[in-house]
Scaffold this motif. Structure first.
Motif, short mmCIF file in Angstrom:
data_model
loop_
_atom_site.label_atom_id
_atom_site.label_comp_id
_atom_site.label_asym_id
_atom_site.label_seq_id
_atom_site.Cartn_x
_atom_site.Cartn_y
_atom_site.Cartn_z
N ASN A 75 -0.94 -11.10 -20.39
CA ASN A 75 -0.01 -9.86 -20.21
C ASN A 75 -0.31 -9.20 -18.68
OD1 ASN A 75 1.27 -10.34 -22.69
ND2 ASN A 75 -0.24 -8.93 -23.76
N LEU A 76 0.70 -8.59 -18.29
CA LEU A 76 0.80 -8.15 -16.82
C LEU A 76 1.40 -6.69 -16.62
CD1 LEU A 76 1.50 -10.17 -13.64
CD2 LEU A 76 2.92 -7.99 -14.01
N VAL A 77 0.47 -5.74 -15.86
CA VAL A 77 1.10 -4.48 -15.70
C VAL A 77 1.16 -4.49 -14.05
CG1 VAL A 77 0.68 -2.23 -15.59
CG2 VAL A 77 -0.02 -3.50 -17.25
N VAL A 78 2.45 -4.12 -13.59
CA VAL A 78 2.62 -3.96 -12.16
C VAL A 78 3.11 -2.87 -11.76
CG1 VAL A 78 4.96 -5.22 -12.39
CG2 VAL A 78 3.92 -5.13 -10.26
N ALA A 79 2.51 -2.29 -10.78
CA ALA A 79 2.98 -0.61 -10.31
C ALA A 79 3.62 -0.74 -8.95
CB ALA A 79 1.77 0.12 -10.40
N THR A 80 4.26 0.26 -8.32
CA THR A 80 4.61 0.55 -7.21
C THR A 80 5.34 -0.55 -6.49
OG1 THR A 80 2.93 2.11 -7.01
CG2 THR A 80 3.61 1.38 -5.06
N VAL A 114 -0.51 -2.26 -6.87
CA VAL A 114 0.52 -2.07 -5.80
C VAL A 114 1.09 -3.40 -5.28
CG1 VAL A 114 0.90 -1.42 -3.22
CG2 VAL A 114 -0.94 -0.18 -4.62
N LEU A 115 2.51 -3.53 -5.79
CA LEU A 115 3.11 -4.56 -5.22
C LEU A 115 3.61 -4.51 -3.73
CD1 LEU A 115 4.17 -7.32 -6.24
CD2 LEU A 115 6.37 -6.54 -6.17
N ASN A 116 4.04 -3.24 -3.58
CA ASN A 116 4.83 -3.24 -2.03
C ASN A 116 3.74 -2.47 -1.36
OD1 ASN A 116 6.16 -1.87 0.04
ND2 ASN A 116 7.82 -0.85 -1.22
N ILE A 117 2.94 -3.15 -0.53
CA ILE A 117 1.80 -2.70 0.03
C ILE A 117 2.25 -1.87 1.49
CG2 ILE A 117 -0.13 -3.48 1.71
CD1 ILE A 117 -0.36 -5.90 0.04
N TYR A 135 13.81 -3.46 2.45
CA TYR A 135 14.04 -4.21 1.14
C TYR A 135 14.11 -3.13 -0.21
CZ TYR A 135 15.48 -8.22 4.01
OH TYR A 135 16.10 -8.77 5.02
N ASP A 136 14.72 -2.92 -0.96
CA ASP A 136 14.03 -2.22 -2.24
C ASP A 136 13.83 -3.62 -3.25
OD1 ASP A 136 14.16 -1.35 -4.70
OD2 ASP A 136 15.76 0.11 -4.43
N ALA A 137 12.49 -3.64 -3.20
CA ALA A 137 11.78 -4.68 -3.96
C ALA A 137 12.16 -4.84 -5.38
CB ALA A 137 10.10 -4.52 -3.93
N ASN A 138 12.57 -3.69 -5.97
CA ASN A 138 13.18 -3.77 -7.45
C ASN A 138 14.54 -3.98 -7.60
OD1 ASN A 138 12.11 -4.15 -10.02
ND2 ASN A 138 12.92 -2.08 -10.71
N ARG A 139 15.16 -4.42 -6.49
CA ARG A 139 16.32 -5.09 -6.58
C ARG A 139 16.75 -6.40 -6.02
NH1 ARG A 139 15.96 -0.88 -8.85
NH2 ARG A 139 17.49 0.98 -8.65
N LYS A 154 8.61 -11.17 0.19
CA LYS A 154 7.59 -12.25 0.02
C LYS A 154 6.83 -11.96 -1.40
CE LYS A 154 6.22 -14.57 4.13
NZ LYS A 154 5.20 -14.55 5.29
N SER A 155 6.93 -10.53 -1.45
CA SER A 155 6.11 -10.05 -2.68
C SER A 155 6.87 -10.19 -3.96
CB SER A 155 5.96 -8.44 -2.51
OG SER A 155 7.08 -7.69 -2.44
N THR A 156 8.01 -10.17 -4.00
CA THR A 156 8.79 -10.39 -5.36
C THR A 156 8.79 -11.86 -5.74
OG1 THR A 156 10.87 -10.46 -3.96
CG2 THR A 156 10.30 -8.31 -4.86
N ALA A 157 8.76 -12.66 -4.70
CA ALA A 157 8.82 -14.07 -4.74
C ALA A 157 7.40 -14.65 -5.38
CB ALA A 157 9.20 -14.92 -3.58
N ALA A 158 6.33 -13.76 -4.81
CA ALA A 158 5.16 -14.11 -5.17
C ALA A 158 4.82 -13.75 -6.88
CB ALA A 158 4.09 -13.42 -4.24
N LEU A 159 5.48 -12.63 -6.88
CA LEU A 159 5.12 -12.03 -8.56
C LEU A 159 5.96 -12.89 -9.43
CD1 LEU A 159 3.85 -9.83 -10.08
CD2 LEU A 159 5.79 -8.58 -9.93
#
Ligand SMILES: [Zn+2]
Length: 301
Positions: A75-80, A114-117, A135-139, A154-159
């Motif tokens: 399972n996974l928890v992602v913040a920020t 932290v996803l969005n460094i 960019y808004d990472a959560n869109r 790259k962050s969203t693609a990586a996750l």
């Protein structure tokens, strides 16, 4: 004579140093503190925890997380996803510490604080992508009714790749700032139900015993938003996916952060304990998209 020459010499060096120093201090690298915390935790109990790399971000930095536990269900928890929402990073850190003391039986929990460094280091919602654009990472994820991306970052693609490769089963994504815990669908449609509304209601109930936060469908409680992580992982893979909007502020003071932790860490644990051990089977979207609802996306949570 010697002492005087020495003083002159050092004062000459200090002058040189002042010339060489930048006029403004560099922004503090807050992400580095998160990295070292994860490394410290993993070093304390190497048989229980390890630092993992999710991928590289446009900042040039590796996005890291900590895997805690030895169970087969992942399972996974992602913040920020939003860099200014540091309260969510604090709750993720506290949940990691709680799991270090008491892992969840049968599970391995991946915590990505932290996803969005770049946004986190600058206290800024948006993430800097290629060519310096924001960019808004959560869109930025694909979705059945569209997206502002997909995958400009790259962050969203990586996750997304990480969720797929690791076979993540359940997920919590942490944001601030208006208290709610919600489930899919959350995009621009009126067809909001999934075949799992009752199961999702049970999970958000489990998550909010202490916090008493509002619960329900994402669009009904918050607003429609296309291209979010929480909808993407359920739609694409059937990952059980819950969104937490934590606390009452994007800039909580230390007392407010402590309260967010006290209210939400037990709920996160209970929610993951009750999450099914296998992904959902029926996760297609079969409803109708309503593009005019896109105008309701406030981009503020
Ligand atoms: Zn947010």
């Amino acid at each position: 004579m010697y002492a005087k020459t020495g003083i002159l010499f050092f004062s000459f060096l200090a002058t040189l140093n002042a010339w060489a120093a930048p006029s403004l201090p560099a922004a503090p690298d807050k992400y580095e503190k998160i990295r070292s915390l994860m490394n410290d935790l993993a070093a304390q109990k190497p048989d229980l925890a390890r630092v993992v790399t999710i991928g590289e971000s446009d900042s040039g930095r590796a996005i890291e997380g900590i895997a805690i536990g030895t169970g087969p269900v992942k399972n996974l928890v992602v913040a920020t996803h939003h860099g200014n929402e540091y309260g969510s990073t604090e709750v993720a850190k506290a949940f990691a510490s709680s799991l270090m003391e008491q892992p969840i039986l049968g599970q391995t929990l991946y915590i990505v604080p932290v996803l969005n460094i770049s946004g986190y280091n600058q206290g800024r919602r948006y993430e800097t992508g290629k060519d310096g654009s924001s960019y808004d990472a959560n869109r930025d994820y694909p979705g059945p009714c569209g997206s502002e991306g997909p995958f400009n970052l790259k962050s969203t693609a990586a996750l997304a790749r990480f969720v797929e490769q690791e076979g993540i089963v359940g997920s919590a994504t942490l944001h601030t700032y208006s208290p709610a815990v919600v489930y899919p669908w959350g995009f621009s449609t009126r067809d909001l139900s999934t075949p799992y509304d009752d199961l999702y209601k049970m999970l958000v109930q489990a998550a909010t015993v202490e916090s008493k936060y509002e619960t329900g469908n994402s669009t009904e409680v918050i607003y429609a938003a296309d291209g979010t992580y929480e909808d993407y992982v359920f739609w694409k893979h059937g990952v059980w996916s819950i969104l937490f909007e934590l606390g009452y502020s994007h800039s909580p003071n230390p007392n407010a952060v402590a309260e967010m932790i006290r209210l939400n860490v037990p709920g996160l644990r209970r929610m993951f304990e009750q999450t099914p051990r296998e992904r959902a089977e029926r996760h297609d979207f079969t409803g109708k998209c309503l593009p005019r609802l896109k105008a309701l996306d406030r981009h503020d949570e």
